[in-house]
Design a protein around this motif. Structure first.
Motif, PDB file in Angstrom:
ATOM      1  N   ILE A 213     -25.401   5.344  -9.585  1.00 20.19           N
ATOM      2  CA  ILE A 213     -24.768   4.772  -8.390  1.00 20.19           C
ATOM      3  C   ILE A 213     -25.361   3.389  -8.110  1.00 20.19           C
ATOM      4  CG2 ILE A 213     -24.552   5.021  -5.886  1.00 20.19           C
ATOM      5  CD1 ILE A 213     -22.913   7.081  -7.085  1.00 20.19           C
ATOM      6  N   ASN A 214     -26.668   3.271  -8.280  1.00 20.20           N
ATOM      7  CA  ASN A 214     -27.336   2.023  -7.925  1.00 20.20           C
ATOM      8  C   ASN A 214     -27.018   0.858  -8.862  1.00 20.20           C
ATOM      9  OD1 ASN A 214     -28.436   3.126  -5.691  1.00 20.20           O
ATOM     10  ND2 ASN A 214     -30.469   3.463  -6.556  1.00 20.20           N
ATOM     11  N   VAL A 215     -26.537   1.136 -10.082  1.00 25.46           N
ATOM     12  CA  VAL A 215     -26.144   0.008 -10.928  1.00 25.46           C
ATOM     13  C   VAL A 215     -24.696  -0.413 -10.671  1.00 25.46           C
ATOM     14  CG1 VAL A 215     -27.726   0.396 -12.845  1.00 25.46           C
ATOM     15  CG2 VAL A 215     -25.507   1.483 -12.876  1.00 25.46           C
ATOM     16  N   THR A 216     -23.995   0.357  -9.835  1.00 33.62           N
ATOM     17  CA  THR A 216     -22.619  -0.045  -9.513  1.00 33.62           C
ATOM     18  C   THR A 216     -22.650  -1.043  -8.361  1.00 33.62           C
ATOM     19  OG1 THR A 216     -22.275   1.613  -7.819  1.00 33.62           O
ATOM     20  CG2 THR A 216     -21.839   2.288 -10.076  1.00 33.62           C
ATOM     21  N   PRO A 217     -21.535  -1.712  -8.136  1.00 35.00           N
ATOM     22  CA  PRO A 217     -21.518  -2.691  -7.037  1.00 35.00           C
ATOM     23  C   PRO A 217     -21.399  -2.076  -5.643  1.00 35.00           C
ATOM     24  CG  PRO A 217     -19.655  -3.011  -8.568  1.00 35.00           C
ATOM     25  CD  PRO A 217     -20.307  -1.750  -8.930  1.00 35.00           C
ATOM     26  N   ILE A 218     -21.532  -0.755  -5.494  1.00 31.96           N
ATOM     27  CA  ILE A 218     -21.491  -0.145  -4.157  1.00 31.96           C
ATOM     28  C   ILE A 218     -22.566  -0.779  -3.285  1.00 31.96           C
ATOM     29  CG2 ILE A 218     -22.033   1.954  -2.866  1.00 31.96           C
ATOM     30  CD1 ILE A 218     -20.947   3.617  -4.984  1.00 31.96           C
ATOM     31  N   ASN A 219     -22.221  -1.176  -2.058  1.00 31.54           N
ATOM     32  CA  ASN A 219     -23.280  -1.682  -1.193  1.00 31.54           C
ATOM     33  C   ASN A 219     -23.789  -0.580  -0.273  1.00 31.54           C
ATOM     34  OD1 ASN A 219     -21.691  -1.626   1.172  1.00 31.54           O
ATOM     35  ND2 ASN A 219     -20.779  -3.589   0.621  1.00 31.54           N
ATOM     36  N   LYS A 220     -24.901  -0.890   0.374  1.00 30.82           N
ATOM     37  CA  LYS A 220     -25.587   0.099   1.215  1.00 30.82           C
ATOM     38  C   LYS A 220     -24.671   0.747   2.244  1.00 30.82           C
ATOM     39  CE  LYS A 220     -30.304  -1.521   1.837  1.00 30.82           C
ATOM     40  NZ  LYS A 220     -31.229  -1.880   2.913  1.00 30.82           N
ATOM     41  N   ILE A 221     -23.897  -0.109   2.942  1.00 29.41           N
ATOM     42  CA  ILE A 221     -23.075   0.403   4.037  1.00 29.41           C
ATOM     43  C   ILE A 221     -22.012   1.349   3.515  1.00 29.41           C
ATOM     44  CG2 ILE A 221     -21.578  -0.292   5.968  1.00 29.41           C
ATOM     45  CD1 ILE A 221     -23.516  -2.337   6.496  1.00 29.41           C
ATOM     46  N   GLN A 222     -21.399   0.969   2.379  1.00 30.41           N
ATOM     47  CA  GLN A 222     -20.397   1.846   1.786  1.00 30.41           C
ATOM     48  C   GLN A 222     -21.031   3.178   1.397  1.00 30.41           C
ATOM     49  OE1 GLN A 222     -19.324  -0.692  -1.462  1.00 30.41           O
ATOM     50  NE2 GLN A 222     -17.426  -1.361  -0.509  1.00 30.41           N
ATOM     51  N   PHE A 223     -22.220   3.090   0.829  1.00 30.31           N
ATOM     52  CA  PHE A 223     -22.891   4.292   0.356  1.00 30.31           C
ATOM     53  C   PHE A 223     -23.217   5.229   1.518  1.00 30.31           C
ATOM     54  CE2 PHE A 223     -26.734   6.626  -0.923  1.00 30.31           C
ATOM     55  CZ  PHE A 223     -26.267   7.222  -2.078  1.00 30.31           C
TER      56      PHE A 223
END
Lengths: 372, 244
Positions: A213-223
């Motif tokens: 998950i952390n290598v994807t472009p997901i940002n903190k807020i989305q996560f």
């Protein structure tokens, strides 16, 4: 936004694929309500009495029969020896000794005054207090009867007492279940919310998917949003389900606006869930997360006013309790459901929860790190 | 393969310290666009540490790093859009089906519904997984999982894919098939950065770097390395370097 939806979809799939989840969501509330509400009772029934009647007169027998006739008492043992009665109490077979001294009737009729003795097992102070209060009521009642029966002027003199007329508001029948159900529902939502969210991120750390998950472009807020919302929905559903069960099984009153209940619950769940996620980010295994969650849960619940009254806690504890989110929500639930309080009445509790939610959510977002 | 002279990864003096322990000691290397770059080293030599830094999972202590044309310090999110990563540990969700995993990762990288569906079908066909599409990951064999994890890591057509010991615990046939997939990806223009400690796999790489105690001890094509060390195979090269 689409990213968040994909995370929510995944979380729901995982929650419902877990075979132990459905029973937890549907069976736990029913069991909790049935067992806890019936077990956590403040009422005293069947106080076991040992009677030592050394007078054996008509008057003393009438007094004993008063106790026998009350649904709260059960005469377990009669004896002419006080020592024997004390023995029974020591063995844990009785809760109270009623001793009537010899010459009780004679003294009452001639001197206009006589004494009986209650000896109460006070290991549990609260129930001892209640036993004393009940017994005194019976005695007072009996007293009045004696005076009227005998028409004795010497006794009449003492009866000019002030009569209290009372009425119980918001819970006229003093039904403790009515009082307990809203609190137990808070407990339920708290346990489910804190455990589900507390275990969640840490679980991904344990199985290793968090790196992916952390290598994807997901940002903190989305996560965080994707992690919170599924449990938020489950929590609100749980509350609705619990309220329905409470209504069906215990016919709890719903005086106030249910919308207000759910609005408060929505905010409250944000507090609990972000608290859980926060725990999730500071622990590294599911066991740790579970233990930390339990620690906070026990403290929060015992200090929440669910079982004991907050007003009777020492002042420092009351101040400390301002940090207890469970306390606010239990108050809101009781006020709105039992009293029919409106938003203005609960606003201070409500805004406290809002502040709490903003802080704990902020902290959870801050604490979650994609990069080590 | 189709190596050009354009660098897609540039690392200058990368240092990573954990307390007083130096895991990466002034690493300097380049990876060319389209090549298969082997990153070799014994256990604990610092391979995984370096790969995590390149993927943006961990902060370097110092050094200059550019990945896919973006600076690792200031353009971390852009780097992430352009890379794929397959970790040592298994990275798919055990309790989701093959398709649900693909849909989740595809969705996160912003692929549309149609695209996800067509790529899934395409993938299932190529891997011969049609029957396993709706099986839970926990119910399929390890070799399949690895192939699937690799396919998911390049689902969004990244410029570079980082593979951290992708063939650990897999049988030789599946390993061979896995390398066919790597060649195919490289053929499609994806740069492959792979760590391994199987020396036969090192022979498949265009260029190989060998790490010893946090430093790069050698970096060249397998042929040149064998010539340089007068060795028959990469295995001998490695043993000469790692046990001087």
């Amino acid at each position: 936004m689409r990213t968040i939806l994909y995370i929510i979809q995944k979380e729901f799939l995982q929650v419902f694929r877990n075979k132990s989840m459905l029973p937890i969501i549907f069976v736990l509330p029913v069991i909790q309500l049935i067992i806890l509400v019936n077990a956590a009772t403040y009422e005293m029934k069947h106080i076991r009495v040992s009677v030592v009647d050394l007078d054996l007169s008509g008057t003393s027998r009438k007094l004993v029969s008063k106790f026998q006739g009350s649904p709260f008492y059960q005469v377990k043992h009669t004896s002419f020896s006080y020592a024997e009665a004390e023995d029974e109490m020591k063995k844990g077979k009785t809760d109270m000794i009623l001793q009537v001294p010899s010459g009780f009737e004679k003294k009452l009729l001639t001197e206009g005054m006589a004494k009986v003795q209650f000896v109460i097992n006070a290991i549990n102070g609260q129930s001892a207090g209640l036993t004393n209060a009940y017994s005194t009521m019976i005695l007072l009642d009996y007293n009045r009867e004696v005076v009227l029966d005998n028409n004795n002027p010497a006794l009449m003199a003492g009866i000019r007492t002030i009569q209290t007329d009372y009425s119980y508001w918001y819970n006229p029948k003093l039904n403790y279940k009515t009082y307990m159900v809203p609190g137990i529902l808070v407990l339920l939502v708290t346990i489910i919310g804190l455990l589900l969210s507390g275990m969640n991120i840490v679980r991904e750390v344990e199985i290793g998917t968090i790196e992916q998950i952390n290598v994807t472009p997901i940002n903190k807020i989305q996560f965080i949003a994707g992690k919170l919302l599924p449990f938020w929905i489950i929590g609100l559903f749980e509350l609705a389900f619990g309220l329905a069960v409470g209504k069906l099984l215990f016919n709890i009153p719903m005086e106030g606006n249910l919308g207000l209940i759910f609005l408060s619950a929505a905010v409250y769940l944000f507090v609990i869930l972000s608290f859980g996620l926060l725990i999730s980010t500071v622990t590294s295994t599911q066991q740790q997360a579970m233990l930390v969650s339990f620690f906070f849960m026990v403290v929060f619940i015992l200090m929440s006013g669910l079982f004991t009254s907050i007003e009777s806690m020492p002042e420092w504890a009351q101040k400390l309790d301002r940090l207890n989110p469970v306390m606010y929500f239990i108050r809101i639930m009781r006020m709105v459901l039992l009293k029919g309080s409106g938003f203005a009445d609960i606003s201070s509790h409500f805004w406290s929860l809002v502040v709490y939610a903003v802080c704990s959510l902020g902290l959870a977002i801050l604490r979650y790190r994609k990069v080590s | 393969m189709s190596s050009t002279t354009e660098n897609i990864i540039t690392v200058k003096n990368l240092v990573k310290k954990f307390g007083s322990f130096t895991a990466n000691d002034h690493l300097t290397f380049e990876v060319k666009k389209g090549e298969i770059f082997g990153f070799l080293g014994a256990n604990g030599a610092g391979k995984t540490t370096a790969i995590k830094i390149l993927c943006g999972l961990s902060y370097p202590t110092s050094g200059e790093l550019s990945v896919a044309g973006f600076d690792i310090y200031t353009q971390r999110e852009k780097v992430k859009r352009n890379i794929g990563y397959m970790s040592q540990r298994f990275s798919l969700y055990d309790d989701l089906t093959v398709f649900e995993n693909i849909r989740f990762y595809g969705g996160i990288y912003g692929l549309g519904k149609k695209e996800i569906n067509s790529r899934t079908n395409d993938l299932m066909q190529r891997l011969g997984f049609e029957a396993a599409r709706d099986k839970l990951i926990r119910d399929i064999p390890l070799g399949w999982k690895q192939k699937l994890a690799f396919s998911v890591a390049i689902l969004h057509n990244p410029k570079i894919v980082f593979l951290d010991e992708p063939t650990g615990g897999v049988d030789p046939i599946t390993r061979r098939q896995f390398w066919d997939m790597i060649y195919e990806a490289a053929h499609n223009g994806i740069t492959v950065f792979v760590t391994t400690h199987y020396m036969d796999e090192a022979e498949y790489c265009d260029r190989v770097s060998i790490m010893v105690d946090g430093k790069i001890a050698a970096l060249d094509t397998p042929e040149n390395l064998k010539r340089q060390f007068g060795a028959q195979s990469m295995n001998d090269v490695f043993i000469k370097l790692a046990r001087p």
